[in-house]
Design a protein around this motif. Structure first.
Motif, mmCIF file in Angstrom:
data_model
loop_
_atom_site.group_PDB
_atom_site.id
_atom_site.type_symbol
_atom_site.label_atom_id
_atom_site.label_comp_id
_atom_site.label_asym_id
_atom_site.label_seq_id
_atom_site.Cartn_x
_atom_site.Cartn_y
_atom_site.Cartn_z
ATOM 1 N N LEU A 105 3.181 -1.323 -13.316
ATOM 2 C CA LEU A 105 2.146 -1.983 -14.111
ATOM 3 C C LEU A 105 1.818 -1.198 -15.380
ATOM 4 C CD1 LEU A 105 -0.244 -3.231 -11.286
ATOM 5 C CD2 LEU A 105 1.466 -4.525 -12.553
ATOM 6 N N THR A 106 1.820 0.140 -15.271
ATOM 7 C CA THR A 106 1.580 0.980 -16.448
ATOM 8 C C THR A 106 2.696 0.797 -17.464
ATOM 9 O OG1 THR A 106 0.411 2.572 -15.070
ATOM 10 C CG2 THR A 106 1.158 3.339 -17.227
ATOM 11 N N GLU A 157 12.879 -2.228 -16.175
ATOM 12 C CA GLU A 157 13.868 -2.407 -15.107
ATOM 13 C C GLU A 157 13.917 -1.215 -14.158
ATOM 14 O OE1 GLU A 157 16.343 -4.564 -12.883
ATOM 15 O OE2 GLU A 157 15.335 -5.301 -14.651
ATOM 16 N N HIS A 158 13.861 -0.001 -14.698
ATOM 17 C CA HIS A 158 13.963 1.190 -13.851
ATOM 18 C C HIS A 158 12.793 1.256 -12.862
ATOM 19 C CE1 HIS A 158 15.060 5.219 -12.679
ATOM 20 N NE2 HIS A 158 13.836 5.663 -12.989
ATOM 21 N N GLN A 159 11.559 1.077 -13.361
ATOM 22 C CA GLN A 159 10.382 1.120 -12.491
ATOM 23 C C GLN A 159 10.372 -0.056 -11.510
ATOM 24 O OE1 GLN A 159 10.388 1.511 -15.741
ATOM 25 N NE2 GLN A 159 9.209 3.328 -16.311
ATOM 26 N N LYS A 160 10.847 -1.200 -11.993
ATOM 27 C CA LYS A 160 10.890 -2.382 -11.129
ATOM 28 C C LYS A 160 11.844 -2.169 -9.963
ATOM 29 C CE LYS A 160 11.843 -6.039 -13.428
ATOM 30 N NZ LYS A 160 12.255 -7.321 -14.020
ATOM 31 N N GLY A 197 4.018 0.927 -21.731
ATOM 32 C CA GLY A 197 5.357 1.481 -21.883
ATOM 33 C C GLY A 197 5.868 1.394 -23.316
ATOM 34 N N SER A 198 6.968 2.090 -23.541
ATOM 35 C CA SER A 198 7.569 2.060 -24.874
ATOM 36 C C SER A 198 8.146 0.671 -25.137
ATOM 37 C CB SER A 198 8.665 3.118 -24.969
ATOM 38 O OG SER A 198 9.739 2.766 -24.117
ATOM 39 N N TRP A 199 8.435 0.416 -26.379
ATOM 40 C CA TRP A 199 8.965 -0.900 -26.719
ATOM 41 C C TRP A 199 10.330 -1.107 -26.074
ATOM 42 C CZ3 TRP A 199 13.515 -1.695 -29.253
ATOM 43 C CH2 TRP A 199 14.085 -0.583 -29.877
ATOM 44 N N TRP A 200 11.078 -0.001 -25.862
ATOM 45 C CA TRP A 200 12.390 -0.110 -25.223
ATOM 46 C C TRP A 200 12.240 -0.497 -23.751
ATOM 47 C CZ3 TRP A 200 16.992 -1.183 -26.565
ATOM 48 C CH2 TRP A 200 18.071 -0.938 -25.702
ATOM 49 N N ASP A 201 11.270 0.137 -23.070
ATOM 50 C CA ASP A 201 11.021 -0.216 -21.657
ATOM 51 C C ASP A 201 10.564 -1.670 -21.531
ATOM 52 O OD1 ASP A 201 11.722 2.235 -20.597
ATOM 53 O OD2 ASP A 201 9.664 3.022 -20.658
ATOM 54 N N ASP A 214 0.829 -1.219 0.000
ATOM 55 C CA ASP A 214 0.000 0.000 0.000
ATOM 56 C C ASP A 214 0.856 1.258 0.000
ATOM 57 O OD1 ASP A 214 -2.325 -1.419 -0.056
ATOM 58 O OD2 ASP A 214 -2.761 -1.207 2.092
ATOM 59 N N ASN A 215 1.922 1.257 0.798
ATOM 60 C CA ASN A 215 2.768 2.448 0.883
ATOM 61 C C ASN A 215 3.549 2.687 -0.405
ATOM 62 O OD1 ASN A 215 1.858 2.976 3.434
ATOM 63 N ND2 ASN A 215 3.647 2.140 4.469
ATOM 64 N N CYS A 216 3.768 1.652 -1.179
ATOM 65 C CA CYS A 216 4.485 1.792 -2.451
ATOM 66 C C CYS A 216 3.530 1.645 -3.630
ATOM 67 C CB CYS A 216 5.596 0.753 -2.538
ATOM 68 S SG CYS A 216 6.804 0.879 -1.218
ATOM 69 N N ALA A 217 2.257 1.950 -3.411
ATOM 70 C CA ALA A 217 1.241 1.726 -4.444
ATOM 71 C C ALA A 217 1.491 2.578 -5.684
ATOM 72 C CB ALA A 217 -0.142 2.008 -3.885
ATOM 73 N N ASP A 218 1.957 3.818 -5.521
ATOM 74 C CA ASP A 218 2.200 4.667 -6.689
ATOM 75 C C ASP A 218 3.304 4.088 -7.574
ATOM 76 O OD1 ASP A 218 4.000 5.139 -4.667
ATOM 77 O OD2 ASP A 218 4.240 7.275 -5.113
ATOM 78 N N LEU A 219 4.360 3.557 -6.949
ATOM 79 C CA LEU A 219 5.437 2.941 -7.728
ATOM 80 C C LEU A 219 4.982 1.628 -8.381
ATOM 81 C CD1 LEU A 219 8.388 3.584 -5.277
ATOM 82 C CD2 LEU A 219 7.809 4.855 -7.338
ATOM 83 N N HIS A 220 4.118 0.926 -7.681
ATOM 84 C CA HIS A 220 3.580 -0.308 -8.242
ATOM 85 C C HIS A 220 2.690 -0.002 -9.447
ATOM 86 C CE1 HIS A 220 1.118 -4.138 -8.021
ATOM 87 N NE2 HIS A 220 2.355 -4.577 -8.101
ATOM 88 N N ALA A 221 1.901 1.065 -9.332
ATOM 89 C CA ALA A 221 1.067 1.469 -10.462
ATOM 90 C C ALA A 221 1.935 1.887 -11.651
ATOM 91 C CB ALA A 221 0.142 2.600 -10.043
ATOM 92 N N ASP A 222 3.032 2.611 -11.392
ATOM 93 C CA ASP A 222 3.958 2.986 -12.466
ATOM 94 C C ASP A 222 4.533 1.744 -13.148
ATOM 95 O OD1 ASP A 222 3.531 5.636 -11.911
ATOM 96 O OD2 ASP A 222 5.402 5.895 -10.772
#
Length: 197
Positions: A122-123, A138-141, A128-132, A112-120
């Motif tokens: 999943l998005t 990896e960066h968001q993960k 995401g771009s084909w490169w991501d 819950d506390n990291c929900a915004d990063l988790h949403a990023d």
């Protein structure tokens, strides 16, 4: 088995065997007789009888007591104390259940506390771009798992939802974990701005 030349079959052999043994007489001699006028002993009468036999010193009881607890004749003191520790195992079950509940609560709060990063994350996987996507986001993960592990370690070290904690202590730990996640997010944003500039 059967002698084809004499014309006997297995069925003929069985019938001749049955006639030779005279089964009617055998059954009438060996079959137990039931007397409806005779009463059967009750469990209490059997227990009284076994107790009276024990007091008289007979080593062989005439009837077996089905309701008596079985005992290990080779049990030593250690095994006897294990039988007495059965109620303590129930307490252990409660401790294990409490530990698993605490672990589940810590996981839920950390996510819950990291929900915004988790949403990023999943998005990124979804849109995401084909490169991501090629780099498996990896960066968001990394950002999400760093936040999650910090939260989890903080909550474990603070003994969140511990058996000896009060609700006030748990709410204070929860507020501190939210502040920790906000501070980490602010640091990550500043770091990202510095690397992009």
């Amino acid at each position: 088995m059967s002698d084809r030349s004499s014309g006997t079959t297995p069925r003929d052999y069985v019938e001749s065997f049955a006639k030779d043994k005279d089964l009617e007489n055998y059954l009438s001699e060996n079959q137990p007789q039931y007397d409806p006028n005779k009463s059967t002993p009750t469990i209490e009468q059997q227990q009284q009888q076994t107790q009276s036999e024990k007091t008289t010193g007979d080593s062989k009881p005439s009837t077996f007591n089905f309701h008596e607890r079985s005992k290990n004749p080779f049990a030593n003191e250690q095994q006897q104390t294990k039988q007495q520790e059965i109620p303590q195992k129930q307490n252990v079950m409660y401790v294990v259940r409490d530990f698993l509940d605490q672990k589940k609560e810590i996981h839920e709060i950390a996510v819950d506390n990291c929900a915004d990063l988790h949403a990023d994350l999943l998005t990124c996987f979804k849109d995401g771009s084909w490169w991501d996507k090629a780099k498996m986001c990896e960066h968001q993960k990394q950002k999400f798992w760093n936040c999650y592990n910090k939260q989890k370690n903080f909550l474990k070290d603070s003994n969140y939802r511990g058996p000896d904690n009060t609700p006030e202590q748990d709410s204070k730990i929860y507020r501190d974990s939210i502040l920790l996640s906000n501070n980490n997010n602010n640091k990550e944003e500043k770091k990202d701005k510095n690397t992009s500039a």
